[in-house]
Design an enzyme around this catalytic site. Structure first.
Site, PDB file in Angstrom:
ATOM      1  N   GLU A 169      37.063  54.669  39.433  1.00  0.00           N
ATOM      2  CA  GLU A 169      37.931  54.855  40.607  1.00  0.00           C
ATOM      3  C   GLU A 169      38.969  55.951  40.339  1.00  0.00           C
ATOM      4  O   GLU A 169      40.168  55.687  40.282  1.00  0.00           O
ATOM      5  CB  GLU A 169      38.551  53.518  41.003  1.00  0.00           C
ATOM      6  CG  GLU A 169      37.465  52.520  41.406  1.00  0.00           C
ATOM      7  CD  GLU A 169      37.989  51.185  41.903  1.00  0.00           C
ATOM      8  OE1 GLU A 169      39.170  51.104  42.266  1.00  0.00           O
ATOM      9  OE2 GLU A 169      37.200  50.224  41.924  1.00  0.00           O
ATOM     10  N   HIS A 410      32.659  36.742  50.518  1.00  0.00           N
ATOM     11  CA  HIS A 410      33.292  37.546  49.473  1.00  0.00           C
ATOM     12  C   HIS A 410      33.348  36.747  48.189  1.00  0.00           C
ATOM     13  O   HIS A 410      33.795  35.599  48.195  1.00  0.00           O
ATOM     14  CB  HIS A 410      34.720  37.949  49.891  1.00  0.00           C
ATOM     15  CG  HIS A 410      35.394  38.855  48.898  1.00  0.00           C
ATOM     16  ND1 HIS A 410      36.689  38.676  48.481  1.00  0.00           N
ATOM     17  CD2 HIS A 410      34.934  39.941  48.234  1.00  0.00           C
ATOM     18  CE1 HIS A 410      37.003  39.627  47.608  1.00  0.00           C
ATOM     19  NE2 HIS A 410      35.965  40.407  47.446  1.00  0.00           N
ATOM     20  N   HIS A 411      32.838  37.329  47.121  1.00  0.00           N
ATOM     21  CA  HIS A 411      32.929  36.722  45.798  1.00  0.00           C
ATOM     22  C   HIS A 411      33.720  37.638  44.885  1.00  0.00           C
ATOM     23  O   HIS A 411      33.148  38.538  44.268  1.00  0.00           O
ATOM     24  CB  HIS A 411      31.535  36.525  45.180  1.00  0.00           C
ATOM     25  CG  HIS A 411      30.724  35.452  45.839  1.00  0.00           C
ATOM     26  ND1 HIS A 411      29.373  35.315  45.620  1.00  0.00           N
ATOM     27  CD2 HIS A 411      31.069  34.450  46.698  1.00  0.00           C
ATOM     28  CE1 HIS A 411      28.913  34.271  46.315  1.00  0.00           C
ATOM     29  NE2 HIS A 411      29.922  33.735  46.978  1.00  0.00           N
ATOM     30  N   GLU A 412      35.027  37.456  44.834  1.00  0.00           N
ATOM     31  CA  GLU A 412      35.803  38.169  43.810  1.00  0.00           C
ATOM     32  C   GLU A 412      35.714  37.332  42.541  1.00  0.00           C
ATOM     33  O   GLU A 412      36.132  36.174  42.527  1.00  0.00           O
ATOM     34  CB  GLU A 412      37.265  38.327  44.246  1.00  0.00           C
ATOM     35  CG  GLU A 412      38.157  38.959  43.174  1.00  0.00           C
ATOM     36  CD  GLU A 412      37.652  40.313  42.695  1.00  0.00           C
ATOM     37  OE1 GLU A 412      37.638  41.255  43.496  1.00  0.00           O
ATOM     38  OE2 GLU A 412      37.251  40.416  41.510  1.00  0.00           O
ATOM     39  N   HIS A 480      31.328  45.680  44.271  1.00  0.00           N
ATOM     40  CA  HIS A 480      32.471  46.494  43.855  1.00  0.00           C
ATOM     41  C   HIS A 480      32.689  46.321  42.353  1.00  0.00           C
ATOM     42  O   HIS A 480      32.425  45.253  41.813  1.00  0.00           O
ATOM     43  CB  HIS A 480      33.729  46.075  44.624  1.00  0.00           C
ATOM     44  CG  HIS A 480      33.769  46.629  46.012  1.00  0.00           C
ATOM     45  ND1 HIS A 480      34.894  47.193  46.562  1.00  0.00           N
ATOM     46  CD2 HIS A 480      32.801  46.731  46.953  1.00  0.00           C
ATOM     47  CE1 HIS A 480      34.622  47.610  47.787  1.00  0.00           C
ATOM     48  NE2 HIS A 480      33.360  47.333  48.058  1.00  0.00           N
ATOM     49  N   GLU A 481      33.184  47.374  41.724  1.00  0.00           N
ATOM     50  CA  GLU A 481      33.482  47.379  40.279  1.00  0.00           C
ATOM     51  C   GLU A 481      32.266  46.994  39.433  1.00  0.00           C
ATOM     52  O   GLU A 481      32.395  46.401  38.362  1.00  0.00           O
ATOM     53  CB  GLU A 481      34.663  46.442  39.952  1.00  0.00           C
ATOM     54  CG  GLU A 481      35.963  46.833  40.604  1.00  0.00           C
ATOM     55  CD  GLU A 481      36.178  46.171  41.959  1.00  0.00           C
ATOM     56  OE1 GLU A 481      35.671  45.060  42.162  1.00  0.00           O
ATOM     57  OE2 GLU A 481      36.841  46.769  42.814  1.00  0.00           O
ATOM     58  N   GLU A 499      30.547  50.039  45.490  1.00  0.00           N
ATOM     59  CA  GLU A 499      31.751  50.853  45.556  1.00  0.00           C
ATOM     60  C   GLU A 499      31.624  51.913  44.445  1.00  0.00           C
ATOM     61  O   GLU A 499      31.226  53.040  44.705  1.00  0.00           O
ATOM     62  CB  GLU A 499      32.985  49.983  45.362  1.00  0.00           C
ATOM     63  CG  GLU A 499      34.269  50.777  45.437  1.00  0.00           C
ATOM     64  CD  GLU A 499      35.468  49.943  45.052  1.00  0.00           C
ATOM     65  OE1 GLU A 499      36.474  50.042  45.740  1.00  0.00           O
ATOM     66  OE2 GLU A 499      35.403  49.200  44.051  1.00  0.00           O
ATOM     67  N   GLU A 505      40.157  52.499  50.176  1.00  0.00           N
ATOM     68  CA  GLU A 505      41.344  51.662  49.972  1.00  0.00           C
ATOM     69  C   GLU A 505      42.504  52.448  49.351  1.00  0.00           C
ATOM     70  O   GLU A 505      43.659  52.095  49.534  1.00  0.00           O
ATOM     71  CB  GLU A 505      41.004  50.442  49.113  1.00  0.00           C
ATOM     72  CG  GLU A 505      40.659  50.785  47.671  1.00  0.00           C
ATOM     73  CD  GLU A 505      40.041  49.602  46.908  1.00  0.00           C
ATOM     74  OE1 GLU A 505      39.522  48.685  47.543  1.00  0.00           O
ATOM     75  OE2 GLU A 505      40.081  49.636  45.675  1.00  0.00           O
TER      76      GLU A 505
HETATM   77  C1  NOJ Z   1      38.912  45.558  44.811  1.00  0.00           C
HETATM   78  C2  NOJ Z   1      37.931  45.894  45.875  1.00  0.00           C
HETATM   79  O1  NOJ Z   1      37.528  47.247  45.775  1.00  0.00           O
HETATM   80  C3  NOJ Z   1      38.556  45.602  47.215  1.00  0.00           C
HETATM   81  O2  NOJ Z   1      37.703  46.007  48.252  1.00  0.00           O
HETATM   82  C4  NOJ Z   1      38.876  44.128  47.277  1.00  0.00           C
HETATM   83  O3  NOJ Z   1      39.534  43.853  48.483  1.00  0.00           O
HETATM   84  C5  NOJ Z   1      39.789  43.712  46.129  1.00  0.00           C
HETATM   85  N1  NOJ Z   1      39.234  44.145  44.885  1.00  0.00           N
HETATM   86  C6  NOJ Z   1      39.990  42.215  46.071  1.00  0.00           C
HETATM   87  O4  NOJ Z   1      38.795  41.575  45.742  1.00  0.00           O
HETATM   88 CA    CA Z   2      37.616  48.646  43.728  1.00  0.00          CA
END
Ligand code: NOJ
Ligand code: CA
Length: 700
Positions: A169, A410-412, A480-481, A499, A505
């Site tokens: 990023e 969403h799975h963070e 993402h990541e 991503e 963002e």
């Molecule tokens: C980073 C992600 O790129 C973003 O899209 C997300 O909202 C946040 N993490 C929280 O999970």
């Molecule tokens: Ca990110």
């Protein structure tokens, strides 16, 4: 061609064979392969009679043995392939896969080792990989280093981001080999990520020679192996593979037989060819999913930007940092009142999506675990089947269904990949039980297990594991990541996007300069689509986490063009519904624009400067054009030669107003319609940091 190879074979000496060479089908690229005096395999590549890569060494070094020297060529195989395949989604409905292949078989003694180097030479570039067959000895390797070199003949321009084991990023740097040491100084170390200090860069990166040859360097089909960074020697204009290691310093644990990912070089003297190239996809395996009817490209809105802009709303339900997922009774916690993932607000998004023909609604912050976010660098856990008390899942599930809208899960994971694997089946089953078929995953923070990095072998394996399990459950993924893409979306088309770069963002964190989206398609996008999150209409906002203002590096019209220049089968309309309602005529373009294409024509391109592209909708005869520029005003020359003859067309043009400027007048746009004919040339002005988006329909 075969003749050349046979000739070389006949001329082969007793000790080792003479160089073998092949040309690309159009003859423009010439590849030479040999072993040097030390028995190290070497290759070189010419384009239109000039060197692209000068003699460069190849090899792999492991604890157990080294595939680096003492080799002789024991045989070669050549093959010409010309076939095409149909992607489930993408920029083209059919992709031609046309190449000459050269397999060079190598053997070494004391100890005995065997290796094959497989090269594929396309009209638009080269791919090669190491193939390690079953050996006469131990069949495992603890790989420490890959010695793949890319030696360039001159001080080319480089477009690159710094080497990092954990994140991509970053903003891009345009420099040169000799300018790299100075250019790298401006990058501060990312807080949790492991930046590689010194002169290491990431792939995909772009090079440009003084006489206008463009070279994209990346890899294809990264699986069972770590991602590759490149160590740069700025004096000698060379790059060498730097595999992302685990924290023991091991790059890969391999069991033979094993084929490495392909190392790729896309080469052309026309920048548009770099954008059009399908080389990385061609080097990936065909689709592994038999029935793909459930894979559906889509647009979505989300409970998301509210948390970035304004810096008031939170993913967490409560402000209690001691809340423990699965342990705490969340309904007994005091809600913080700043939690937009609540039933009423989500219903508002569902209504908005339904009213505007948007397929999906992403909701972030719906599940237990976010209170712990502040301590995400330590042990951490989210539960993927435990909604917060104010998120009435059964009700929302039924409401979304009634409205014909899909909720996106969403799975963070907060980078606790180990725990995610344990929960995965339960989480995917929970999704299907509640009518979800797409998930956005996230890996913010340092990876657990702590021995790993975001792009080390273990995480590359994790990503594939998740995608394969998701396919079993018929779930589409936007990650993402995760390790940067290398075309695996061909094999697993349920991997709609990633991503893996600095996304939209960051407009709320100081902004992305207009040049950013003029370089990503030449670099990051060669691995696969990006969830860039375009569609930002309110371009001034509160700086994420800092209470000052952030100005996005874009005009409003440019945001529409990004749906064309940043193609993806899953596109967000990132802004708040209320911002779209302020500009309903411009929002019409986001409602109309497709996310899947039958044809694409790159009309104008220069890395970091501008891109103009035309695409044909996969499901109608409509064409769309997107044009963007950097922070210089520009007139795009749009040659409508792609329109089929014999028709009359009307173009609806969404453009920057004459006085628009990304910095101080970003929301000045105009919409006009003009009649056009095939072969017309439109001269389309673009404001500084601006863009234009055009829909072209046949007059009935
Ligand atoms: C980073 C992600 O790129 C973003 O899209 C997300 O909202 C946040 N993490 C929280 O999970
Ligand atoms: Ca990110």
């Amino acid at each position: 061609m075969k003749k050349n190879v046979i000739l070389s074979l006949m001329l082969a000496g007793a000790m080792h064979m003479a160089a073998v060479s092949i040309t690309s089908p159009d003859g423009n690229l010439v590849l030479d392969v040999n072993v040097d005096a030390a028995g190290t395999p070497v290759y070189s590549l010419d384009y239109k009679g000039k060197p692209v890569v000068t003699e460069s060494r190849l090899g792999i070094r492991a604890d157990e043995t080294a595939f680096t020297d003492g080799f002789r060529i024991t045989g070669t195989d050549t093959l010409t392939v010309d076939r095409s395949w149909e992607p489930v989604w993408g920029e083209y409905s059919s992709v031609r896969d046309h190449f000459r292949e050269l397999a060079v078989h190598l053997e070494a003694e004391n100890p005995r080792r065997a290796m094959t180097l497989r090269f594929r030479l396309f009209d638009d570039g080269l791919g090669f990989r190491y193939e390690l067959p079953v050996q006469n000895g131990p069949n495992y390797l603890t790989v420490k280093e890959e010695l793949t070199e890319f030696n360039y003949p001159a001080d080319h321009t480089l477009f690159c981001i710094p080497g990092d084991y954990d994140t991509d990023e970053y903003l891009w740097t345009e420099t040169s080999f000799s300018g790299l040491p100075e250019a790298m100084k401006k990058y501060a170390r990312h807080s949790e990520a492991q930046r590689v200090d010194g002169l290491t860069v990431q792939t995909p990166l772009l090079l440009k020679t003084a006489d206008g040859v463009y070279i994209n360097a990346h890899e294809a089909a990264l699986a069972g192996y770590p991602a590759m960074l490149l160590d740069v020697d700025p004096q000698n204009f060379s790059m060498k593979s730097h595999l992302v290691p685990d924290r023991l310093g091991v790059a890969a644990y391999l069991q033979m037989p094993f084929n490495t990912p392909w190392r790729t070089l896309i080469v052309s003297d026309d920048a548009r060819d770099i954008l059009a190239s399908q080389l990385v996809l061609n080097l990936n395996e065909p689709c592994a999913i038999e029935n793909t009817s459930w894979i559906k490209p889509m647009k979505f809105v989300g409970v998301w930007w509210e948390m970035f802009t304004g810096n008031v709303k939170t993913w967490a339900y409560s402000d209690d940092p001691l809340a423990k997922p699965g342990v705490t009774d969340y309904s007994a916690l005091a809600p913080n009142g700043r939690h937009p993932a609540n039933t009423e607000n989500v219903m508002r998004y569902i209504d908005f999506a339904a009213d505007n023909g948007i397929d999906g609604v992403l909701v972030e912050g719906w599940n237990e675990g976010w209170e712990d976010w502040a301590s995400y660098r330590k042990n951490r856990q989210f539960l993927f089947d435990k909604p917060y008390p104010d998120f009435d899942l059964p009700r929302l599930r039924d409401y979304a269904k009634e409205k014909g809208v899909k909720l996106i899960m969403h799975h963070e994971t907060a980078a606790n990949a180990a725990d995610y694997e344990l929960q995965l089946d339960r989480a995917f089953r929970f999704m299907k039980d509640n009518n979800y078929d797409a998930v956005k995953t996230g890996y913010v923070g340092a990876i657990i297990p702590r021995s790993e990095h975001h792009t080390s072998q273990w995480m590359v394996d994790h990503a594939r594991h998740v995608i394969e399990r998701a396919a079993e459950y018929e779930i589409m993924v936007d990650s993402h990541e995760a390790p940067r893409p290398t075309g695996l979306c061909r094999t697993y088309p349920n991997w709609l996007a990633q991503e893996s770069a600095r996304g939209g963002e960051f407009e709320s964190m100081g902004g992305n300069p207009p040049s950013h989206t003029c370089i990503l398609p030449f670099t990051r996008l060669k691995g696969g689509p990006m969830d860039y999150t375009p569609g930002l209409f309110e371009t001034r906002m509160s700086y994420y986490g800092e209470g000052k203002d952030s100005q996005a590096g874009t005009t409003l019209a440019r945001q529409l063009a990004l749906y064309l220049t940043m193609p993806s089968p899953i596109q967000m309309a990132c802004d708040l519904p209320e911002n779209y309602l302020r500009f309903p005529d411009a929002f019409q373009f986001i409602k109309d624009v497709p996310v899947d294409w039958s044809d694409s024509r790159y009309l104008e391109a220069e890395p970091n400067r501008y891109i103009t592209v035309a695409r044909r909708d996969k499901h109608s005869d409509d064409w769309y054009v997107g044009a963007i520029t950097d922070d210089n005003a520009r007139t795009a020359e749009i040659d409508l030669g792609f329109l089929p003859r014999g028709g009359e067309y009307v173009a609806t043009i969404y453009e920057d107003a004459p006085d628009a400027h990304w910095k101080d007048n970003p929301q000045a746009y105009r919409i006009r319609t003009v009649k056009v004919k095939p072969g017309d040339k439109l001269r389309q002005p673009l404001a500084p940091g601006g863009g234009a988006a055009i829909r072209i329909q046949k007059v009935k």
